[in-house]
Scaffold this active site. Structure first.
Site, PDB file in Angstrom:
ATOM      1  N   ASP A  30       0.583  -1.258   0.295  1.00 39.94           N
ATOM      2  CA  ASP A  30      -0.194   0.321  -0.145  1.00 39.94           C
ATOM      3  C   ASP A  30       0.515   1.529  -0.248  1.00 39.94           C
ATOM      4  OD1 ASP A  30      -3.156   1.081   0.750  1.00 39.94           O
ATOM      5  OD2 ASP A  30      -1.596   2.127   1.389  1.00 39.94           O
ATOM      6  N   ASN A  86     -13.011  -3.141   1.320  1.00 37.64           N
ATOM      7  CA  ASN A  86     -14.121  -1.988   1.991  1.00 37.64           C
ATOM      8  C   ASN A  86     -14.851  -2.300   0.366  1.00 37.64           C
ATOM      9  OD1 ASN A  86     -12.545  -1.337   4.391  1.00 37.64           O
ATOM     10  ND2 ASN A  86     -10.969  -0.347   2.930  1.00 37.64           N
ATOM     11  N   GLN A  93     -14.785   3.018   0.392  1.00 39.39           N
ATOM     12  CA  GLN A  93     -13.612   2.535  -0.841  1.00 39.39           C
ATOM     13  C   GLN A  93     -12.857   3.271  -1.660  1.00 39.39           C
ATOM     14  OE1 GLN A  93     -15.627  -0.213  -3.057  1.00 39.39           O
ATOM     15  NE2 GLN A  93     -13.993  -1.594  -4.238  1.00 39.39           N
ATOM     16  N   HIS A  99     -10.003  -5.418  -3.920  1.00 36.79           N
ATOM     17  CA  HIS A  99      -8.702  -5.744  -2.929  1.00 36.79           C
ATOM     18  C   HIS A  99      -8.883  -6.265  -1.402  1.00 36.79           C
ATOM     19  CE1 HIS A  99      -9.526  -0.900  -3.170  1.00 36.79           C
ATOM     20  NE2 HIS A  99      -8.971  -1.024  -1.920  1.00 36.79           N
ATOM     21  N   HIS A 101      -6.959  -5.805   1.979  1.00 38.91           N
ATOM     22  CA  HIS A 101      -6.145  -5.641   2.781  1.00 38.91           C
ATOM     23  C   HIS A 101      -5.027  -6.365   3.907  1.00 38.91           C
ATOM     24  CE1 HIS A 101      -7.060  -0.637   2.429  1.00 38.91           C
ATOM     25  NE2 HIS A 101      -8.480  -1.765   1.783  1.00 38.91           N
TER      26      HIS A 101
HETATM   27  P1  AMP Z   1      -9.977   1.990   0.084  1.00 39.01           P
HETATM   28  O1  AMP Z   1     -10.109   2.432   0.794  1.00 39.01           O
HETATM   29  O2  AMP Z   1     -10.178   0.357   0.242  1.00 39.01           O
HETATM   30  O3  AMP Z   1      -9.367   1.943  -1.558  1.00 39.01           O
HETATM   31  O4  AMP Z   1      -8.200   1.251   0.000  1.00 39.01           O
HETATM   32  C1  AMP Z   1      -7.816   2.347  -1.624  1.00 39.01           C
HETATM   33  C2  AMP Z   1      -5.885   1.844  -1.002  1.00 39.01           C
HETATM   34  O5  AMP Z   1      -5.368   2.118  -1.761  1.00 39.01           O
HETATM   35  C3  AMP Z   1      -5.230   2.598   0.198  1.00 39.01           C
HETATM   36  O6  AMP Z   1      -5.416   2.425   1.263  1.00 39.01           O
HETATM   37  C4  AMP Z   1      -4.535   3.339  -0.622  1.00 39.01           C
HETATM   38  O7  AMP Z   1      -3.108   4.504   0.013  1.00 39.01           O
HETATM   39  C5  AMP Z   1      -4.241   2.953  -1.611  1.00 39.01           C
HETATM   40  N1  AMP Z   1      -2.786   3.412  -3.240  1.00 39.01           N
HETATM   41  C6  AMP Z   1      -4.181   3.676  -3.521  1.00 39.01           C
HETATM   42  N2  AMP Z   1      -2.889   4.172  -4.534  1.00 39.01           N
HETATM   43  C7  AMP Z   1      -2.697   3.439  -4.569  1.00 39.01           C
HETATM   44  C8  AMP Z   1      -0.413   3.028  -5.404  1.00 39.01           C
HETATM   45  N3  AMP Z   1      -0.221   3.604  -6.241  1.00 39.01           N
HETATM   46  N4  AMP Z   1      -0.332   2.425  -5.211  1.00 39.01           N
HETATM   47  C9  AMP Z   1      -0.183   1.280  -4.141  1.00 39.01           C
HETATM   48  N5  AMP Z   1      -1.763   2.071  -3.236  1.00 39.01           N
HETATM   49  C10 AMP Z   1      -2.179   2.266  -3.266  1.00 39.01           C
END
Ligand code: AMP
Ligand code: ZN
Length: 112
Positions: A30, A86, A93, A99, A101
């Protein structure tokens, strides 16, 4: 051309610290970690979230869940880990490519 960030990571169009990949899934760190170890596991095939998942995705999602502990072990999460998925605005989300986590290795910060 996909507009999906995680499809772009899958396709190598956006860089990521990829820690695991096989024919069906991909795991990468992440970008804004909420724990000492925080990585995301995605299916290669685009599914937006659990609302978008179908019965035909049962095997794929099961496969990812069974792969997570193997990656967690490789990442040194021997005492356990948290797994979070999420769905939608109510689930906070942000990226609409499903995805999991996976967090562990110490205190969690700012994880809602
Ligand atoms: P969600 O809120 O469950 O959609 O989580 C999205 C996650 O993606 C967050 O924890 C972000 O920090 C992560 N994220 C966003 N952009 C990137 C990226 N380019 N590479 C890796 N993780 C990312
Ligand atoms: Zn996608």
């Amino acid at each position: 051309m996909t507009e999906c960030l995680f499809c772009k990571i899958r396709d190598g169009e956006v860089p990521a610290d990829i820690i695991f990949e096989d024919d069906e899934c991909l795991a990468f760190c992440d970008i804004n970690p909420k724990a000492p170890v925080h990585f995301l596991v995605i299916p290669r095939r685009h599914i937006a979230n659990l609302w978008d998942a179908r019965n035909a995705d049962e095997g794929l999602l099961g496969r990812i869940q069974l792969t997570i502990p193997k990656i967690a072990k490789e990442q040194g999460l021997d005492s356990g880990f948290r797994t979070v998925l999420n769905t939608g605005p109510g689930g906070h989300q942000e990226v609409y490519h499903i995805h999991y986590h996976v967090l562990g290795g110490g205190p969690f910060t700012g994880f809602n």
